[in-house]
Structures are given as C-alpha cells and as structure tokens.
Design an enzyme around this catalytic site. Structure first.
Site, short mmCIF file in Angstrom:
data_model
loop_
_atom_site.label_atom_id
_atom_site.label_comp_id
_atom_site.label_asym_id
_atom_site.label_seq_id
_atom_site.Cartn_x
_atom_site.Cartn_y
_atom_site.Cartn_z
N ASP A 25 63.72 -25.99 19.74
CA ASP A 25 64.82 -25.73 20.66
C ASP A 25 65.90 -26.82 20.56
O ASP A 25 65.60 -27.96 20.20
CB ASP A 25 64.27 -25.65 22.10
CG ASP A 25 65.26 -25.01 23.05
OD1 ASP A 25 66.17 -24.29 22.59
OD2 ASP A 25 65.12 -25.22 24.27
N HIS A 42 71.90 -23.67 14.01
CA HIS A 42 70.79 -22.87 13.46
C HIS A 42 70.62 -23.14 11.97
O HIS A 42 69.49 -23.21 11.47
CB HIS A 42 71.03 -21.37 13.72
CG HIS A 42 71.07 -21.01 15.18
ND1 HIS A 42 70.13 -21.46 16.08
CD2 HIS A 42 71.92 -20.25 15.90
CE1 HIS A 42 70.40 -21.00 17.29
NE2 HIS A 42 71.50 -20.25 17.21
N LEU A 136 48.70 -25.30 3.50
CA LEU A 136 49.20 -25.15 4.87
C LEU A 136 49.49 -23.68 5.20
O LEU A 136 50.13 -22.98 4.41
CB LEU A 136 50.49 -25.97 5.03
CG LEU A 136 51.20 -25.93 6.39
CD1 LEU A 136 50.37 -26.64 7.46
CD2 LEU A 136 52.59 -26.57 6.29
N SER A 197 58.42 -20.91 27.86
CA SER A 197 59.30 -19.81 27.44
C SER A 197 58.55 -18.68 26.72
O SER A 197 59.00 -18.18 25.69
CB SER A 197 60.44 -20.34 26.56
OG SER A 197 61.23 -21.27 27.27
C1 IPE Z 1 62.63 -20.67 23.08
O1 IPE Z 1 63.89 -21.23 23.19
C2 IPE Z 1 62.56 -19.74 21.93
C3 IPE Z 1 62.75 -20.33 20.61
C4 IPE Z 1 62.91 -21.60 20.33
C5 IPE Z 1 62.74 -19.39 19.54
P1 IPE Z 1 64.98 -20.63 24.20
O2 IPE Z 1 66.17 -21.50 24.06
O3 IPE Z 1 65.16 -19.19 23.98
O4 IPE Z 1 64.27 -20.85 25.62
P2 IPE Z 1 64.88 -20.85 27.10
O5 IPE Z 1 65.72 -19.63 27.23
O6 IPE Z 1 65.70 -22.09 27.24
O7 IPE Z 1 63.68 -20.86 27.98
C1 IPE Z 2 66.58 -22.70 19.41
O1 IPE Z 2 67.79 -23.31 19.71
C2 IPE Z 2 66.72 -21.60 18.40
C3 IPE Z 2 66.54 -20.25 18.96
C4 IPE Z 2 66.20 -19.96 20.18
C5 IPE Z 2 66.76 -19.14 18.05
P1 IPE Z 2 68.76 -22.71 20.80
O2 IPE Z 2 69.66 -21.73 20.16
O3 IPE Z 2 67.99 -22.21 21.96
O4 IPE Z 2 69.57 -24.02 21.19
P2 IPE Z 2 70.02 -24.44 22.66
O5 IPE Z 2 68.80 -24.44 23.53
O6 IPE Z 2 71.03 -23.45 23.13
O7 IPE Z 2 70.58 -25.81 22.49
MG MG Z 3 67.36 -23.02 23.71
#
Ligand code: IPE
Ligand code: IPE
Ligand code: MG
Length: 251
Positions: A25, A42, A136, A197
């Site tokens: 995240d 990303h 792995l 999450s």
């Molecule tokens: C959790 O991250 C899902 C992934 C990293 C794929 P999110 O950014 O979607 O989670 P919330 O919405 O902050 O809980």
């Molecule tokens: C995690 O990073 C990747 C996915 C959920 C696909 P985020 O896109 O949630 O990044 P933040 O939380 O908005 O910084």
């Molecule tokens: Mg996020």
C-alpha cells in the site's frame, strides 16, 4: 501435502519466515508527494516487487504473497482500474520468463472471472509454465477478498462433497484458494494504515503483524530485513503461556 493448521496444531517455527504476505500500500501517496500522477506510483510499485522477490529468494523465504488488487478496488475511478489492469498484463509479459528462469512458481488467486479474457489466459499460461518450479512460490492476490475466499471455499466444498450437518475447519481448509501454502508467518502492510482491508482473513489467524509507514515503492530489501528482524523478536505462543514456551516440555 496438506499444510498444518495453526489452530489445530502448533506449527514449527523457523528463524526466517517461511511465508511472508504483504499488503503493498501507498503507491498513490508516494506519487502524489512527488506531484506525479498516481499511476507513476503503481509503476514504481512493480519495480519494488522485483526487489522484494529477489530479496526473498536470497533470504530463503519459501512463499511470498502479494496483495495487488482487492475485490473493493473496483470502486476506484475507472481510469485507475484500467491502468492497473494494463500494468498487470505488462508485468506478466515482462516478468514471467524471468521468473521461470529463477525457478519461481507463480500463482494468481482471486475471483479471476472478472478480468478480461486475455488477462485470464495470460495468468493461466504463466501458472502452467511455472507450476513445476521448486523455488520461491510467488502468489499475486488479484480481485481477491478474504470473505470471497471463505465463501468460494464453502461453495466448492458443498458442490464437491455431500456434507451433511456441521463441518470442521479441516473440511473447509482444502478449498481455500491458498491451500497449497502454509499460513503466513509474517504479514507486512506498507503505507501507514493499520488494517487488514479484507486480505487473508482465515490464513492470518496466527501470523505476526508488521506495519510500516514506508510507502510500497520505497520498500526495499533493507526494509524487508527490518520487518524480518522485528518478526524474530516475537514470541509466537499460539495460545500457550511464556512459561510453557521457556520450558518447551509440557505441551
Ligand atoms: C489494500 O489497499 C489493497 C491492496 C494493496 C491491493 P487499499 O489501499 O485498497 O486499502 P484501503 O482502502 O486503504 O483499506
Ligand atoms: C496500493 O497503493 C496499490 C493498490 C491498491 C492497487 P494505493 O493505490 O492504495 O496507494 P495509496 O494508499 O492511495 O497511497
Ligand atoms: Mg491504499
């Protein structure tokens, strides 16, 4: 071979976690902080995956599980969702041959039916190609949700077996989407949030949880080592007392 359940018997503990599961995240915030579009985060996030895969191989981790797209991430703006899908396709195109050369077994778990046919086909080809590898195991959780997993397991179980009456967790466990892996020893969430999450709800029952403010694109081998060092200080009691662990005689 079926893996042991942490609630049924006390698992053997090794110094290096056998299975690490990560919520990657903070990509969006990493980018926003740099006045870049979220997508740039990303893209950087995919690079970070490469580094962590390599680090896990070097440290002797057996299973690395990465949350790439949750069942709730469809709620994001359509352009971000389609970009994430394209990135997924590109990453498969670029990385599968390298993974195979590195003896990595690739698995993708989640409700894959929602992905377009081309992506589903690529996933299937990649899994088949790497299925026999003994290094792995990298699992990508895509359109994955912990609740979805428990429900799909239940549905498959009832479709395949004639269960009558109450079931035991051992009956359901083989139908969970990660039945091929032991439960995670170490759970890591980057990006500062301290929540699950809807990740591996069942499998995290006795995992050690580690949260860091580091955004995923900045999470490198040394950050992984910090997490593993934290893991190594934990006393994994699985319901027992410290005194029992110190003695290790009475069970
Ligand atoms: C959790 O991250 C899902 C992934 C990293 C794929 P999110 O950014 O979607 O989670 P919330 O919405 O902050 O809980
Ligand atoms: C995690 O990073 C990747 C996915 C959920 C696909 P985020 O896109 O949630 O990044 P933040 O939380 O908005 O910084
Ligand atoms: Mg996020």
């Amino acid at each position: 071979m079926a893996h042991h359940s942490s609630t049924k018997e006390i698992p053997a503990i090794s110094n290096v976690p056998k299975h690490i599961a990560i919520i990657m995240d903070g990509n969006g915030r990493w980018a926003t902080k740099r006045f870049l579009p979220r997508v740039a985060g990303h893209v950087k996030g995919v690079e970070a995956v490469r580094g962590i895969v390599e680090a896990c191989i070097n440290r002797g981790v057996d299973y690395l599980t990465l949350f790439a797209f949750s069942s709730e991430n469809w709620r994001r703006p359509a352009d971000e969702v389609s970009l994430l899908m394209r990135l997924f396709v590109t990453a498969l195109e670029k990385e599968v041959a390298k993974m195979h050369a590195n003896n990595i077994r690739l698995k993708v778990v989640g409700d894959l039916n929602r992905f377009d046919a081309q992506l589903q086909k690529m996933i299937q080809v990649a899994e088949t190609k790497t299925a026999g590898n003994s290094g792995l195991t990298v699992t990508i959780c895509a359109n994955y949700g912990g609740r979805w997993d428990v429900v799909q397991a239940f549905n498959r179980m009832t479709a395949e077996t004639s269960v009558a009456g109450p079931i035991d967790e051992d009956q359901l466990a083989p139908y969970l989407s990660m039945a091929y892996a032991p439960e995670p020893d170490l759970f890591i969430r980057t990006g500062g949030e301290t929540r699950i999450s809807n990740f591996l709800l069942w499998q995290l029952a006795y995992s050690e949880l580690y949260f860091t403010d580091t955004y995923w694109p900045d999470f490198d081998a040394s950050a992984l080592d910090t997490a593993i060092t934290s893991y190594q200080t934990r006393e994994r009691r699985f319901g027992r007392t410290s005194a029992q662990l110190a003695g290790q005689t009475s069970s």
